[in-house]
Design an enzyme around this catalytic site. Sequence first.
Site, PDB file in Angstrom:
ATOM      1  N   HIS A   1      -3.588  -4.886   0.638  1.00  0.00           N
ATOM      2  CA  HIS A   1      -3.166  -5.475   1.676  1.00  0.00           C
ATOM      3  C   HIS A   1      -3.120  -7.050   1.704  1.00  0.00           C
ATOM      4  CE1 HIS A   1      -2.455  -1.764   4.007  1.00  0.00           C
ATOM      5  NE2 HIS A   1      -3.707  -1.305   3.556  1.00  0.00           N
TER       6      HIS A   1
ATOM      7  N   CYS B   1       0.830  -1.303  -0.024  1.00  0.00           N
ATOM      8  CA  CYS B   1      -0.012   0.038   0.085  1.00  0.00           C
ATOM      9  C   CYS B   1       0.957   1.396  -0.177  1.00  0.00           C
ATOM     10  CB  CYS B   1      -1.007  -0.031   1.151  1.00  0.00           C
ATOM     11  SG  CYS B   1      -2.415   0.987   0.887  1.00  0.00           S
TER      12      CYS B   1
ATOM     13  N   GLU C   1      -1.653  -9.054   3.450  1.00  0.00           N
ATOM     14  CA  GLU C   1      -1.357  -9.608   4.915  1.00  0.00           C
ATOM     15  C   GLU C   1      -2.930 -10.073   5.520  1.00  0.00           C
ATOM     16  OE1 GLU C   1      -0.971  -6.434   4.238  1.00  0.00           O
ATOM     17  OE2 GLU C   1      -1.278  -5.031   5.734  1.00  0.00           O
TER      18      GLU C   1
HETATM   19  N1  GLN Z   1      -1.961   6.641   3.000  1.00  0.00           N
HETATM   20  C1  GLN Z   1      -1.977   6.012   1.699  1.00  0.00           C
HETATM   21  C2  GLN Z   1      -3.334   6.244   1.016  1.00  0.00           C
HETATM   22  O1  GLN Z   1      -4.397   6.780   1.860  1.00  0.00           O
HETATM   23  C3  GLN Z   1      -1.830   4.501   2.008  1.00  0.00           C
HETATM   24  C4  GLN Z   1      -2.626   4.036   2.948  1.00  0.00           C
HETATM   25  C5  GLN Z   1      -2.232   2.512   3.553  1.00  0.00           C
HETATM   26  O2  GLN Z   1      -0.979   2.519   3.155  1.00  0.00           O
HETATM   27  N2  GLN Z   1      -3.014   1.685   3.765  1.00  0.00           N
HETATM   28  O3  GLN Z   1      -3.502   5.907  -0.012  1.00  0.00           O
END
Ligand code: GLN
Length: 558
Positions: A513, A386, A515
Amino acid sequence: MSAKYVFVTGGVVSSLGKGLAAASIGCLLESRGLRVNMMKFDPYLNVDPGTMSPFQHGEVFVTDDGAETDLDLGHYERFTHAPLSRDNNLTTGRIYEQIILKERRGDYLGKTVQVIPHVTNEIKNAMRKVSANGADVTIIEIGGTVGDIESLPFLEAIRQMRQELGRENTVFIHLTLVPWIAAAQELKTKPTQHSVKELLSIGIQADILMCRSDRPLGIEMKKKIAAFCNVEEKAVIGALTVPSIYEVPLGFALEGVDSLILKYLHMEAPEANLTEWKALVDRCYHPKDTVHIGIVGKYVEYEDSYKSLKEALTHGAVSQNLKLKVTWIEAEGLESKFPEDRSYESQLEGFDGILVPGGFGKRGIEGMLNAIRYAREKQVPYFGICLGMQTACIEIARNVCGLKDANSSEFNPASPHRIIYKLRELLGVEEMGGTMRLGAWACVLQEGSLAAKAYGGATEISERHRHRYEFNREYEALLTGAGLSLTGTTPDATYVEIVELPGHPFFLGCQFHPEFKSKPLEPHPLFREFIIASYKNRLARLASESSETPSLTSTMSS
Ligand code: GLN
């Protein structure tokens, strides 16, 4: 057959691992061929944990339907096959929100709306909704500790459930602490007695006591607890602290928790099959070697902020019979003091793989970019999740394409090169409120890519999201020209989901994500492949170090 419920409460102190205990009970019942569903009530007033700080509350776990939930749901998913959604985690805030909405609509027909029966009815309806999902047994964890004011409506609701459904359909499990008192050289039962009494004072007699302790409870201790707390002797379960959490279901099986629950619920089931869990624990305790991963993030002082991440890495490592060693690196500490300052490099030496996980806000970004540069240039396996994918794109834009001001509009809205942005920003649409891309999204994989190979040749996968910003396709030509491959996109090609650097041993960033979907018995393919690549890197590094050593000795002896 009437719905069957197991209610799990906690006493004495928090952090006894109630979520893990509930998940392990679920795992054990599944091992006996039963279908379980799992649910957690959180007594706090936030409507969900989505807005809570990871420092305070730990990770926000995301389900397929995009619910932002308590991290205990992560344990439930990893230990069972319960189908979890936003219905499976409710807070006091959410319950009140629903009730107030109904009240405003006039649903209560002018009645006075009260905790009993309206709040308790809402809680019971939520339980029934989850258990109606085809489960043989629904396990319900009540967050908090008995004695908390906030937990009362939930405890009253489960008391009523027993009244309505009878003993043969409900089991009360209470998790307590049996501390070792060094001065007396003894385990002490008094806190457990008090906690059971507290529960009894609100009308709940525990059926099974799970006693957390650092030492085994002897038979005499069990007899004493049983006598004072009014439970069967074999219902006093030792919940011993163990080195690996995957051993917990096995420990409960040895103590006969599953058979006891089935007896109380008047159910029959085949013998437990725990072969795979046993093999897993065996691999955990007899690793062939270690793999060392450096995680560069901003919530590193509090490991619970990255709960699923640590788990997923462990699953990957254990699948290769390796022991996972993690070093948490505070991203801010890797920032350069002046433009060509590379002193951060010494902090990054010796890791087999480097990972930048998810995160929000600009603190530490420059340090993450340095870590990614290091991994890219030194051929160290890199996995960006992410935020870690977004920063990887920015790093390449800056250091390979020469766009010094490349950034995400999250960190610098005025950047002339917004490599990462909010899709609607360019259209001049100001987005407010719930603007996150949340939950499961399909992703099409490019044939032959690292990702496609990891997923076993799959062409389309589904993964979970929680972010606001996206890859800006206006920079696609520039970045692909510099060697980046976009190997995963949404089926309509709007969003970029995976980027890779072919030619690098392992350099992969994903917007989702992964995970959240890894399980001990089903390690996530991307984590498994990252661990494999990192271990290869370790072996190569060790081999080159040892080939340097003999030349040194030969010089000395000559
Ligand atoms: N801050 C980034 C976004 O909002 C990444 C978010 C995250 O890593 N979950 O796009």
